[in-house]
Design a protein around this motif. Sequence first.
Motif, short mmCIF file in Angstrom:
data_model
loop_
_atom_site.label_atom_id
_atom_site.label_comp_id
_atom_site.label_asym_id
_atom_site.label_seq_id
_atom_site.Cartn_x
_atom_site.Cartn_y
_atom_site.Cartn_z
N ASP A 191 0.84 -1.19 0.00
CA ASP A 191 0.00 0.00 0.00
C ASP A 191 0.88 1.24 0.00
N LYS A 350 -5.40 -1.81 -0.85
CA LYS A 350 -5.82 -1.44 -2.20
C LYS A 350 -6.56 -2.59 -2.88
N ARG A 351 -6.02 -3.79 -2.73
CA ARG A 351 -6.65 -4.94 -3.37
C ARG A 351 -8.03 -5.21 -2.76
N ARG A 353 -9.99 -2.95 -1.35
CA ARG A 353 -10.89 -1.88 -1.79
C ARG A 353 -11.32 -2.11 -3.23
N ASP A 354 -10.38 -2.49 -4.09
CA ASP A 354 -10.72 -2.73 -5.49
C ASP A 354 -11.73 -3.87 -5.64
N ALA A 355 -11.63 -4.86 -4.75
CA ALA A 355 -12.54 -6.01 -4.79
C ALA A 355 -13.87 -5.73 -4.10
#
Length: 563
Positions: A191, A350-351, A353-355
């Motif tokens: 991150d 980040k991963r 949140r993206d998912a």
Amino acid sequence: MRVIVIGGVAGGMSAATRLRRLDEHAEIIVVEQGDHVSFANCGLPYYVGGVIAERESLLLQTPDSLRARFALDVRTGAQAVAIDRDARVVSIRDMRTGAITREPYDHLVLATGATARDVFDAQPGAPVVSTLRTVDDVDRITLALADLPDAGRAMVVGGGFIGLEAVENLVHRGLAVTLVQHGAHPLSPLDVEMAALVVDELRDRGVDLRLRTSVESMDADGVHLDDGSTVTADIVIDARGVRPAASLAVDAGLVSGPTGGIAVDALQRTSDPRIFAVGDGVEKVDAVSAEPTLVTMAGLANRHGRTAADAIAADAGLLDAHPADALPALGTAIVGVFDLAVAMTGWSEKRLRDAGRAHRVIHAHPADHAGYYPGAERLTMKLLIDPSTDLILGAQVVGRRGADKRIDVIATAMQAGLTASQLSRLELAYAPQFGSAKDPVNMLGYIADNAATGLTDGIQWHELEAAVAAGATVLDVRSAGEHEAGAIPGSVNISVDELRESLDRLPAGELIVHCQVGQRGHTAVRLLRQHGRAARNLDGGYLTWAAGTRMLAADRTLEKESV
């Protein structure tokens, strides 16, 4: 029983040697396209840098040594070009003569690994270009470096694990190094606020960082980047990443998954029950999502090679117990960046949140061992948690000492299904030179428990701007000297030790409380809430906020310059 293993190094050699230990009488053939069947690929960058002095140290086993100890028929310089599944035959080309032989098998193990995504279009006179994946690559690089002047210049393209190790070792050799990274920061799984420490370390070591930049072309004038600049380089290391080398399997009609890797079951068996696959070319099951993923780690390749061998032996009736299934992959990893250790496991914020996956985030900045004992160094730690179950979704640890054992403890806890709060109750080894009575892992557990029980409400560094816009006041409970040395704009400074006597001085409305790392902030929030005030603690304190906002500001500048 006749078993052919296609590919050596970690996965292939683990399968072959384990199978020999289980079956003394099997005929085991190992087919390796390169000249070296067993080498320390993780040590290659350090040979380039001279940290590993002897090339022979990289060569773990040879065909002769494997024949002597394990009775393996190892064939280097041999390429498997086709698999006839119906006839159970592999066609193998001799790379030296071009002759093709057909070898029958009872079981086949594919350990074909991964391959570079693509290659640069280099014009005549361009710098020497090489990947850093094999002994041949190392030989090519060291030969090129030997001919360079003292003031040689190198470029590394790609800021992943191999790229960063290449940067460090080229600097160690005395070269001026430029790192070109397509993304906003090196080590994209990190991150952004955690990556700030990596960026600082690289720049402190004189590395020329070119972020959000890609190579367009190379010629005698240098390396041309898509930001319009041209960089002079004597050698370019291509570390842009890899893709599964799955074409042999796909051409044979084996099923590949959505990632492009070879699809396997929990015993590494492909869609053909007599063919197994292991290593970087194979899909794994993600431990967080249970979905197919690619994880290119030597530890997994070794373990999965062992699993495949056990499954073959079980098919032959040589095992009394059913082989253990391969576990889902966490992606636990660590890399050295000069004096920093950067470690991670599971998913990033980040991963998540993206998912669109719900998560809770906590940061901590404890010392690696007792602060009163000489040599203590700060760790920067981040934990990602499922708010409904308190299970750990991921972690990141960066520091000069102690990051390795902390990430290993957290990865073990994740594999065992422990909750984040249960980290506070782990009994870990303690002496002042090694840790603290409240180990950094325990501290993450205490913070997680406070959050899970609602004892303290937190807010993340990237949420602060919106909270202030909504009317909240930032309360800095550090000392006046700390506030003067660096402060969040608009914050009010009242030391936590003076807070009880200063309650009537506080502005109305919600208070976002912060200290340097979060601990004093927690104490202040508890005090304020028991006096009827709405207050939240800025997770990770000023240090986390400063790192994150600095990185975002730099990235916005790059975006404006590229328009």
